[in-house]
Motif scaffolding. Sequence first.
Motif, PDB file in Angstrom:
ATOM      1  N   LYS A 109       0.823  -1.185  -0.021  1.00  0.00           N
ATOM      2  CA  LYS A 109       0.023  -0.074   0.076  1.00  0.00           C
ATOM      3  C   LYS A 109       0.826   1.318  -0.131  1.00  0.00           C
ATOM      4  O   LYS A 109       1.903   1.492   0.918  1.00  0.00           O
ATOM      5  N   LEU A 110       0.678   2.084  -0.950  1.00  0.00           N
ATOM      6  CA  LEU A 110       1.803   3.178  -1.280  1.00  0.00           C
ATOM      7  C   LEU A 110       0.941   4.478  -1.196  1.00  0.00           C
ATOM      8  O   LEU A 110      -0.008   4.455  -1.714  1.00  0.00           O
ATOM      9  N   VAL A 140       3.706   6.638  -7.032  1.00  0.00           N
ATOM     10  CA  VAL A 140       2.717   5.427  -6.819  1.00  0.00           C
ATOM     11  C   VAL A 140       2.614   4.543  -8.082  1.00  0.00           C
ATOM     12  O   VAL A 140       2.930   3.463  -8.057  1.00  0.00           O
ATOM     13  N   ALA A 141       2.185   5.222  -9.281  1.00  0.00           N
ATOM     14  CA  ALA A 141       1.725   4.598 -10.410  1.00  0.00           C
ATOM     15  C   ALA A 141       3.151   3.760 -10.935  1.00  0.00           C
ATOM     16  O   ALA A 141       2.772   2.747 -11.562  1.00  0.00           O
ATOM     17  N   ASP A 142       4.163   4.144 -11.070  1.00  0.00           N
ATOM     18  CA  ASP A 142       5.366   3.694 -11.492  1.00  0.00           C
ATOM     19  C   ASP A 142       6.055   2.768 -10.544  1.00  0.00           C
ATOM     20  O   ASP A 142       7.019   1.857 -10.936  1.00  0.00           O
ATOM     21  N   VAL A 153      11.171  -7.502  -2.956  1.00  0.00           N
ATOM     22  CA  VAL A 153      12.107  -6.174  -3.411  1.00  0.00           C
ATOM     23  C   VAL A 153      10.928  -5.363  -4.040  1.00  0.00           C
ATOM     24  O   VAL A 153      10.067  -5.630  -4.701  1.00  0.00           O
ATOM     25  N   ILE A 154      10.989  -4.024  -3.013  1.00  0.00           N
ATOM     26  CA  ILE A 154      10.029  -3.032  -3.449  1.00  0.00           C
ATOM     27  C   ILE A 154      10.743  -2.037  -4.306  1.00  0.00           C
ATOM     28  O   ILE A 154      11.565  -1.673  -3.812  1.00  0.00           O
ATOM     29  N   PHE A 155      10.193  -1.784  -5.675  1.00  0.00           N
ATOM     30  CA  PHE A 155      10.777  -0.625  -6.360  1.00  0.00           C
ATOM     31  C   PHE A 155       9.952   0.762  -6.280  1.00  0.00           C
ATOM     32  O   PHE A 155       8.719   0.914  -6.680  1.00  0.00           O
ATOM     33  N   SER A 159       9.795  10.422  -7.691  1.00  0.00           N
ATOM     34  CA  SER A 159       8.960  11.607  -8.371  1.00  0.00           C
ATOM     35  C   SER A 159      10.318  12.335  -9.093  1.00  0.00           C
ATOM     36  O   SER A 159       9.871  12.830 -10.065  1.00  0.00           O
ATOM     37  N   ASN A 160      11.293  12.523  -8.433  1.00  0.00           N
ATOM     38  CA  ASN A 160      12.340  13.422  -9.170  1.00  0.00           C
ATOM     39  C   ASN A 160      13.531  12.321  -9.341  1.00  0.00           C
ATOM     40  O   ASN A 160      14.430  12.263  -8.733  1.00  0.00           O
ATOM     41  N   PRO A 161      13.397  11.740 -10.684  1.00  0.00           N
ATOM     42  CA  PRO A 161      14.569  11.021 -11.092  1.00  0.00           C
ATOM     43  C   PRO A 161      15.969  11.734 -11.037  1.00  0.00           C
ATOM     44  O   PRO A 161      15.980  12.938 -11.239  1.00  0.00           O
TER      45      PRO A 161
END
Length: 234
Positions: A109-110, A140-142, A153-155, A159-161
């Motif tokens: 849940k993000l 969240v979408a990506d 593993v959570i990726f 938001s700011n690459p």
Amino acid sequence: MSEAKIQEIRSDIEEINDLLKQAKRKKVQDLLSLEIRKLETELITLKEKETLTPMEVSPIPTTSTSAPVQKKYQVKLNVYGWDQSDKFVKVFVELKNVHTLPKEQVYCKLTDKSMELHVDNLENKDYLLVINKLLEPINVADSHWKQKTDKVVIFLAKSNPNTTWSHMTEIEKKFEDQRNNRLKPAETDKKDPQDSIMSLMKNMYETGDDEMKRMISKAWYEGQQRKKTDIMDL
């Protein structure tokens, strides 16, 4: 074994607290205070590992006899590793046999500033990892997660690459910044030793969890009682 370790850490904290009260040099007081904080963090980690919240699961009805009530446990996780790339902050959570679960039992849940990992019914336990107040916002979408052998593993998509996270959370960064500020000679020389100790205790109380607050309140109360006893002895 864990209980003996917990008691040993408590004894170390009490003894270092006694030394802190006797210390006169500012640098010595700061070093003792830092050591106390490390031990208290270790103590909380040990306690949380042992925290098991039982919760009942309704039995499956049968036509003949009632099935016995099964017990499941919720285990709150607080140990994880993390790394990052230009696009993602990767969170690693080790759980034996997690790869054997169906995908619907392992999910996140993000929000833009938090994440929760849920692992349901792994060997009759539900696991939960919560990380609040992420250092930077995430997309969240990506974001996504993967089950691997004995690991999730959570990726978390940045938001700011192409920005580098110095810490995982805002609280960790705040602790680090305050510790560095306390150790600056120009600042520590100007502060009263007692003010430094009080500032450390206040910060730990404001940012700590319920167990940390309880320990600090207990230490403060016992310190006040010792002062009253010393005055009466005089």
